[in-house]
Design a protein around this motif. Structure first.
Motif, short mmCIF file in Angstrom:
data_model
loop_
_atom_site.label_atom_id
_atom_site.label_comp_id
_atom_site.label_asym_id
_atom_site.label_seq_id
_atom_site.Cartn_x
_atom_site.Cartn_y
_atom_site.Cartn_z
N GLY A 1 13.26 4.10 -2.79
CA GLY A 1 12.35 3.13 -2.33
C GLY A 1 12.92 1.68 -2.55
N ALA A 2 13.49 1.55 -3.70
CA ALA A 2 14.33 0.13 -3.87
C ALA A 2 15.46 -0.14 -2.89
N ALA A 3 16.13 0.94 -2.60
CA ALA A 3 17.18 0.77 -1.52
C ALA A 3 16.82 0.55 0.05
N LEU A 4 15.58 1.44 0.13
CA LEU A 4 15.10 1.28 1.46
C LEU A 4 14.33 -0.07 1.69
N PHE B 1 4.59 -1.60 9.46
CA PHE B 1 4.38 -0.42 8.93
C PHE B 1 5.28 0.49 8.05
N ALA B 2 6.57 0.32 8.57
CA ALA B 2 7.58 0.79 7.67
C ALA B 2 7.63 0.08 6.43
N LEU B 3 7.33 -0.97 6.17
CA LEU B 3 7.50 -1.49 5.10
C LEU B 3 6.30 -1.07 4.18
N ILE B 4 5.20 -1.10 4.56
CA ILE B 4 3.94 -0.41 3.79
C ILE B 4 4.50 0.90 3.30
N ALA B 5 5.05 1.68 4.44
CA ALA B 5 5.54 3.23 3.90
C ALA B 5 6.40 3.23 3.01
N ILE B 6 7.51 2.30 2.81
CA ILE B 6 8.51 2.31 1.87
C ILE B 6 7.82 1.83 0.48
N TYR B 7 6.90 0.89 0.31
CA TYR B 7 6.47 0.46 -0.94
C TYR B 7 5.37 1.65 -1.36
N THR B 8 4.83 2.12 -0.47
CA THR B 8 3.85 3.16 -0.80
C THR B 8 4.37 4.26 -1.57
N LYS C 1 17.48 -6.00 7.06
CA LYS C 1 18.31 -5.94 7.93
C LYS C 1 17.89 -6.04 9.40
N PRO C 2 16.98 -4.95 9.81
CA PRO C 2 16.19 -4.97 11.02
C PRO C 2 15.27 -6.12 11.12
N VAL C 3 14.66 -6.40 10.08
CA VAL C 3 13.47 -7.44 10.39
C VAL C 3 14.18 -8.84 10.61
N LEU C 4 15.11 -9.15 10.23
CA LEU C 4 15.83 -10.30 10.31
C LEU C 4 16.63 -10.23 11.87
N ASP C 5 17.47 -9.24 11.86
CA ASP C 5 18.04 -9.08 13.15
C ASP C 5 17.10 -8.80 14.29
#
Length: 546
Positions: free
Chosen positions: A7-10, A36-43, A16-20
């Motif tokens: 999760g830390a690596a993700l 939603f991907a961010l929420i999933a990663i932190y969950t 990168k995709p958020v900025l680019d």
């Protein structure tokens, strides 16, 4: 653990995709996906951390329970001499405080160390994937920290060991203080004891501050090295972005991963230092667990009727100082054998040998035809009940104290109390034999405590009784009643009586007179009065005291 590290690596990768895609390419489709991907990663990361903490704590608690059980199991096998030379507070501290430090390592530090190490590997792989050259540049400063970290770790181990020793000393002092509270208050030395406690407590504070300084030096050292690495990456990466060789998203993703990488590296360095505290604790713990008892039982069980106990040319010394010299005598079933003599004569040493608290330097002790060394300690000591001048009372009910270590048979408890002349006062208590007793029996008189101890010895129904000044706290009337009760019990037992008041042993079958570790006379009361000068001297002293 893998979930938390992944999760830390993700978390770094999604930069990168958020900025680019969102902020530079203005891709509206990704705007609806990436949050939603961010929420999933932190969950995913949070669930991983929860599972790691839960199972690590479970394993840590289980290991600590096993170590404490094993420690006490081993300590209880040690000989009496070990306990005489060790402070009780020291043993308590090792069993409680030191083992607790192991728990912190197993349930917290090791899982944290593994998780952070795994995070380092994954993030390192990610920045190598993004830009190998920049990754090598960012890590070039790390080897500079190796030698200082090694020195800090060694210093931390020494400080931790010293700190644990001082905490043990403080625990021992508190134990002694609370056990001697009557003497402290009677002598009005509260301020004196408080001052001694403060001195030791402040010393612990001083060592603790040194330990904190040593541990926390890791963080600023790693922060400074990290700042050099970050500065170099910003300079080199910025030029890459300006030249168009690297996207803004890739650069910030790399920079985020780098900052995230230095955090676990710093944590691992600090944890390595803190682990030295646990290493010091484990050394203290295993010095106990690995120690072998000096008195070991044999393989023969003493299950038969004991007809005779024989001492044959037995000598004993404590730390090279002679206590008994060439002692020989026989005690037979149905006999009352009294041991008399001045203080230091060797009476208690004979009792210690009977219970096999010590082994003789030379000579033999036999029970029937069995050498005492060949008997199991359990069967030997189950055959003996001892009552000493120092009475041991537990914070429990009267019934539990009388039946100590055995199932409570109320009728048998009452019978033992009656024989010990204790039933009269117990019967008057509101809860009878179920009345709770305070710690050390403070809600009972000295005579009542001693009668409870005698009842405990009777309840065990052993083959051998040892009464070491057991009636010293009783009035003459109670002493006479108990002596009469013991007369009946002694008919089928072997009874040893250590006495200062010679009146209590007038009816003994055999009186052994000891002086400076040697038997000077042996015989019946009247015979010794007629022919033994040492016994006459002792008799004269007790008559004068009376």
């Amino acid at each position: 653990m893998f979930m938390a590290a992944g999760g830390a690596a993700l978390s770094a990768y999604i930069i990168k995709p958020v900025l680019d895609k969102i902020f530079i390419e203005k891709d509206e489709h990704m705007l609806y996906i990436l949050p939603f991907a961010l929420i999933a990663i932190y969950t995913f990361k949070s669930i991983g951390k929860y599972l790691q903490v839960y199972y690590a704590s479970y394993i840590g608690l289980d290991i600590v329970t096993r170590i404490r059980d094993r420690m006490l199991e081993k300590i209880l096998t040690f000989e009496i001499d070990f306990f005489n030379k060790q402070r009780s507070g020291e043993l308590i501290s090792r069993t409680v405080n030191d083992v607790e430090r192991i728990k912190l390592v197993v349930s917290n530090m090791i899982p944290h160390l593994l998780r952070e190490s795994l995070t380092i590997i994954i993030l390192l792989g990610y920045i190598l994937y993004l830009n190998p050259l920049m990754a090598i540049m960012s890590l070039v400063f790390l080897p500079l920290a190796a030698k200082p970290l090694s020195k800090l770790a060694k210093k931390m181990k020494v400080l931790s060991f010293t700190l644990q020793e001082k905490i043990s000393d403080l625990t021992a002092r508190l134990s002694e203080m609370f056990n001697s509270i009557e003497m402290i208050k009677a002598n009005g030395v509260e301020a004196f004891e408080l001052q001694k406690f403060k001195e030791e407590n402040h010393l612990i504070n001083k060592i603790g501050r040194k330990a904190v300084r040593t541990t926390e030096m890791v963080s600023p050292m790693m922060e400074i090295l990290g700042s050099f690495a970050a500065a170099l990456i910003i300079f080199y990466g910025g030029k890459q972005v300006i030249a168009g060789d690297m996207s803004v998203g890739s650069f910030f993703s790399f920079l985020t991963a780098l900052f995230m990488l230095y955090t676990p590296i710093k944590t691992v360095s600090r944890l390595y230092n803190q682990l030295q505290d646990a290493v010091a604790a484990s050394e203290r713990i295993f010095s106990i667990i690995d120690r072998e008892p000096q008195i070991k039982g044999g393989d023969e069980r003493l299950h038969e009727e004991i007809r005779e106990i024989r001492f044959d040319d037995v000598s004993l010394s404590y730390d090279g100082k002679p206590a008994l010299k060439h002692i020989s005598f026989t005690a037979k079933r149905g006999q009352k054998v009294a041991l008399v003599g001045n203080s230091g004569g060797g009476k208690s040493s004979i009792v210690n040998l009977l219970l096999r608290f010590y082994d003789p330097d030379s000579g033999e002790i036999t029970f029937n035809e069995h050498h005492i060394r060949n008997l199991t300690l359990q069967s030997l000591r189950e055959s003996i009940s001892i009552v000493t001048q120092r009475v041991y009372i537990l914070k429990d009910t009267i019934a539990s104290n009388v039946a100590y270590g055995r199932a409570i048979d109320e009728a048998k408890v009452i019978d033992a109390l009656k024989q010990a002349n204790a039933w009269e006062f117990v019967d008057e208590l509101p809860q009878g034999i179920h009345t709770p007793i305070n710690e050390f029996g403070t809600n009972l008189s000295g005579g009542q405590r001693q009668r409870i101890a005698i009842a405990r010895a009777i309840y065990r129904d052993p083959q051998i009784f040892i009464f070491d000044e057991a009636t010293s706290a009783l009035d003459t009337k109670s002493e006479k009643k108990i002596t009469e009760a013991l007369e009946n019990i002694a008919k089928e037992k072997i009874m040893f009586i250590v006495a200062h008041r010679l009146k209590t042993i007038e009816n003994a079958d055999k009186i052994i007179v000891l002086k400076e570790g040697e038997i000077v006379c042996e015989g019946a009361h009247e015979t010794l009065l007629a022919h033994c000068e040492e016994f006459k001297h002792l008799h004269g002293l007790t008559q004068t005291e009376a």
